[in-house]
Motif scaffolding. Structure first.
Motif, PDB file in Angstrom:
ATOM      1  N   HIS A   1     -36.427 -16.069   1.715  1.00 48.15           N
ATOM      2  CA  HIS A   1     -35.610 -17.112   1.404  1.00 48.15           C
ATOM      3  C   HIS A   1     -34.714 -16.633   0.450  1.00 48.15           C
ATOM      4  N   LYS A   2     -35.511 -15.166  -0.923  1.00 48.28           N
ATOM      5  CA  LYS A   2     -34.926 -14.801  -1.687  1.00 48.28           C
ATOM      6  C   LYS A   2     -33.703 -13.801  -1.354  1.00 48.28           C
ATOM      7  N   ALA A   3     -34.121 -13.084  -0.356  1.00 49.52           N
ATOM      8  CA  ALA A   3     -33.005 -12.094   0.082  1.00 49.52           C
ATOM      9  C   ALA A   3     -31.828 -12.441  -0.309  1.00 49.52           C
ATOM     10  N   ILE A   4     -31.273 -13.358  -0.333  1.00 49.46           N
ATOM     11  CA  ILE A   4     -29.687 -13.329  -0.913  1.00 49.46           C
ATOM     12  C   ILE A   4     -29.607 -12.779  -2.346  1.00 49.46           C
ATOM     13  N   HIS A   5     -30.719 -12.550  -2.887  1.00 45.21           N
ATOM     14  CA  HIS A   5     -30.459 -12.441  -4.498  1.00 45.21           C
ATOM     15  C   HIS A   5     -30.136 -11.032  -4.551  1.00 45.21           C
ATOM     16  N   MET A   6     -30.799 -10.250  -3.694  1.00 46.36           N
ATOM     17  CA  MET A   6     -30.042  -8.411  -3.781  1.00 46.36           C
ATOM     18  C   MET A   6     -28.840  -8.374  -2.940  1.00 46.36           C
ATOM     19  N   LEU A   7     -27.732  -9.956  -2.679  1.00 49.61           N
ATOM     20  CA  LEU A   7     -26.373  -9.902  -1.979  1.00 49.61           C
ATOM     21  C   LEU A   7     -26.061 -10.490  -3.169  1.00 49.61           C
ATOM     22  N   SER A   8     -25.950 -10.868  -4.328  1.00 49.55           N
ATOM     23  CA  SER A   8     -25.068 -11.635  -5.391  1.00 49.55           C
ATOM     24  C   SER A   8     -25.833 -11.169  -6.954  1.00 49.55           C
ATOM     25  N   PRO A   9     -24.694 -11.361  -7.646  1.00 53.36           N
ATOM     26  CA  PRO A   9     -24.960 -11.119  -9.325  1.00 53.36           C
ATOM     27  C   PRO A   9     -26.533 -11.094 -10.025  1.00 53.36           C
ATOM     28  N   SER A  10     -26.575 -10.572 -11.149  1.00 55.45           N
ATOM     29  CA  SER A  10     -27.703 -11.586 -10.861  1.00 55.45           C
ATOM     30  C   SER A  10     -27.714 -11.272 -13.064  1.00 55.45           C
ATOM     31  N   PHE A  11     -26.899 -10.636 -13.011  1.00 51.94           N
ATOM     32  CA  PHE A  11     -26.337 -11.478 -14.773  1.00 51.94           C
ATOM     33  C   PHE A  11     -27.069 -10.698 -16.029  1.00 51.94           C
ATOM     34  N   GLY A  12     -28.027 -10.060 -14.865  1.00 54.95           N
ATOM     35  CA  GLY A  12     -29.453  -9.796 -16.333  1.00 54.95           C
ATOM     36  C   GLY A  12     -30.006  -9.879 -16.157  1.00 54.95           C
ATOM     37  N   GLU A  13     -30.372 -10.828 -15.159  1.00 57.77           N
ATOM     38  CA  GLU A  13     -31.800 -12.403 -15.548  1.00 57.77           C
ATOM     39  C   GLU A  13     -33.298 -11.519 -15.037  1.00 57.77           C
ATOM     40  N   PRO A  14     -34.323 -10.888 -15.512  1.00 58.93           N
ATOM     41  CA  PRO A  14     -35.254 -10.661 -15.576  1.00 58.93           C
ATOM     42  C   PRO A  14     -35.881 -11.417 -13.945  1.00 58.93           C
ATOM     43  N   GLY A  15     -36.029 -11.083 -13.012  1.00 56.72           N
ATOM     44  CA  GLY A  15     -36.566 -11.440 -11.673  1.00 56.72           C
ATOM     45  C   GLY A  15     -36.356 -11.953 -10.741  1.00 56.72           C
ATOM     46  N   ARG A  16     -34.521 -11.735 -10.909  1.00 61.13           N
ATOM     47  CA  ARG A  16     -33.464 -12.421 -10.173  1.00 61.13           C
ATOM     48  C   ARG A  16     -33.398 -11.535  -9.202  1.00 61.13           C
ATOM     49  N   CYS A  17     -34.513 -11.114  -8.531  1.00 57.59           N
ATOM     50  CA  CYS A  17     -34.503 -10.100  -7.191  1.00 57.59           C
ATOM     51  C   CYS A  17     -35.172 -10.345  -6.120  1.00 57.59           C
ATOM     52  N   PHE A  18     -34.859  -9.569  -5.544  1.00 56.28           N
ATOM     53  CA  PHE A  18     -35.719  -9.290  -3.755  1.00 56.28           C
ATOM     54  C   PHE A  18     -36.912  -9.082  -4.197  1.00 56.28           C
ATOM     55  N   PRO A  19     -38.747  -8.822  -4.035  1.00 53.57           N
ATOM     56  CA  PRO A  19     -39.307  -7.854  -4.683  1.00 53.57           C
ATOM     57  C   PRO A  19     -39.707  -7.670  -3.416  1.00 53.57           C
ATOM     58  N   LEU A  20     -40.275  -6.604  -2.400  1.00 51.73           N
ATOM     59  CA  LEU A  20     -40.714  -5.924  -1.157  1.00 51.73           C
ATOM     60  C   LEU A  20     -42.097  -5.270  -2.074  1.00 51.73           C
ATOM     61  N   LYS A  21     -42.872  -5.795  -0.966  1.00 52.17           N
ATOM     62  CA  LYS A  21     -44.701  -5.328  -1.035  1.00 52.17           C
ATOM     63  C   LYS A  21     -44.669  -3.684  -1.223  1.00 52.17           C
ATOM     64  N   GLY A  22     -44.925  -2.758  -1.465  1.00 54.53           N
ATOM     65  CA  GLY A  22     -45.696  -1.975  -1.745  1.00 54.53           C
ATOM     66  C   GLY A  22     -43.901  -0.548  -2.222  1.00 54.53           C
ATOM     67  N   ARG A  23     -44.254   0.684  -2.400  1.00 56.10           N
ATOM     68  CA  ARG A  23     -43.195   0.831  -3.264  1.00 56.10           C
ATOM     69  C   ARG A  23     -42.518   2.079  -2.168  1.00 56.10           C
ATOM     70  N   SER A  24     -42.217   1.623  -0.714  1.00 49.18           N
ATOM     71  CA  SER A  24     -41.572   2.250   0.713  1.00 49.18           C
ATOM     72  C   SER A  24     -40.657   0.559   1.359  1.00 49.18           C
ATOM     73  N   GLY A  25     -40.331   0.993   1.578  1.00 41.22           N
ATOM     74  CA  GLY A  25     -39.869  -0.712   2.653  1.00 41.22           C
ATOM     75  C   GLY A  25     -37.813  -0.626   2.676  1.00 41.22           C
ATOM     76  N   PHE A  26     -37.495  -0.903   3.168  1.00 36.61           N
ATOM     77  CA  PHE A  26     -35.889  -1.456   4.027  1.00 36.61           C
ATOM     78  C   PHE A  26     -35.518  -2.382   3.837  1.00 36.61           C
ATOM     79  N   VAL A  27     -34.238  -2.815   3.944  1.00 38.60           N
ATOM     80  CA  VAL A  27     -33.862  -3.535   4.312  1.00 38.60           C
ATOM     81  C   VAL A  27     -32.428  -3.620   5.037  1.00 38.60           C
ATOM     82  N   VAL A  28     -32.039  -4.417   5.680  1.00 40.49           N
ATOM     83  CA  VAL A  28     -30.024  -4.038   6.586  1.00 40.49           C
ATOM     84  C   VAL A  28     -30.119  -5.701   6.724  1.00 40.49           C
ATOM     85  N   VAL A  29     -28.752  -5.360   6.475  1.00 42.29           N
ATOM     86  CA  VAL A  29     -27.466  -6.299   6.114  1.00 42.29           C
ATOM     87  C   VAL A  29     -26.592  -6.188   6.847  1.00 42.29           C
TER      88      VAL A  29
END
Length: 271
Positions: A131-159
């Protein structure tokens, strides 16, 4: 006769009260922005308090009322709304904006920050996307934590983009270092691939590399990278509607990598 005289007296008193009320209103400041002047000859016209200008995370101004305004928050609310509407100002169309119809269709394992991991798993299983995936496609307006957190140092997202386009550039955004102490969860080495998918059964037919780059936390929090030379030369032949962001490393965090915003720029095919 006594009743009539009584009515006349009350009417006269009512008119007098209305006159006094009108005089009081004429002497009242509706919005008190400063001390009331006694006479115009002594103090001159009343000056409106200054509004301090501070740059926001995109370099634009953000108004903050100084202490002279006090409890009057009307200017603050209006300024925030006005500048929030222009905070996304790269002057380039973003075909991966959620508000424009783009969606996240797949991703690597997300990081669950709550104490109930089963709740996160349930929300992911329900439609295959967290449900947090939508954050990475929306303006964050500089708010800390308003992002899509993925586990670990590597990963992927398909849009899935809003519509098929000819890609021109990719923009990655993270939070400003002025509002957080640690930005080690920012992605670093990134690779973006793309392809044209007519339906969900097509898979990754004709997938190609759109761009490869490194996000540098020492530079601006919003960084734009052009597509590769071969894609640029192909022009309208390189039409895509699917984009995959792959990050092979981040800036040091062993726990998670946060994507604050991904933007895909381009134009509609001319043919």
């Amino acid at each position: 006769m006594r009743a009539l005289s009584h009515l006349k007296i009350e009417a006269g008193q009512g008119c007098q009260n209305m006159t006094m009320l009108a005089d009081d209103l004429s002497r009242t400041d509706i919005i008190n922005l400063g001390p009331k002047s006694n006479t115009s000859s002594e103090q001159g016209p009343k000056a409106i308090p200054n509004v301090e200008q501070h740059p926001n995370e995109h370099g634009g101004p953000e108004t903050k009322p100084n202490s002279e305004i006090g409890s009057n928050t009307l200017l603050t609310i209006g300024s925030r709304r006005r500048f929030r509407s222009t905070a996304d100002g790269l002057a380039r169309a973003d075909y991966s904006a959620a508000s424009w119809g783009a969606t996240v269709v797949d991703h690597s394992e997300p990081r669950y920050e709550r104490d109930w991991p089963w709740l996160g798993w349930w929300s992911t299983w329900w439609n295959g996307v967290h449900h947090k995936a939508i954050h990475m496609l929306s303006p964050s307006f500089g708010e800390p934590g308003r992002c899509f957190p993925l586990k670990g140092r590597s990963g992927f997202v398909v849009v899935k983009l809003r519509e098929p386009i000819v890609p021109e550039a990719i923009t990655i955004e993270h939070v400003l270092d002025s509002v957080v102490d640690d930005r080690s969860d920012a992605p670093k080495d990134c690779r973006v691939t793309a392809w044209l998918q007519h339906d969900r059964y097509d898979g990754k037919k004709n997938e190609f590399v759109l761009a490869e780059f490194s996000y540098d936390v020492r530079k601006s929090n919003v960084q734009t990278f052009g597509v590769s030379g071969s894609v640029a030369k192909a022009r309208d032949e390189a039409v895509v509607n699917m984009v995959e962001l792959q990050f092979g490393s981040n800036n040091g965090s062993p726990v998670s990598t946060c994507i604050y915003r991904l933007r895909v720029h381009g134009h509609k095919p001319r043919s």
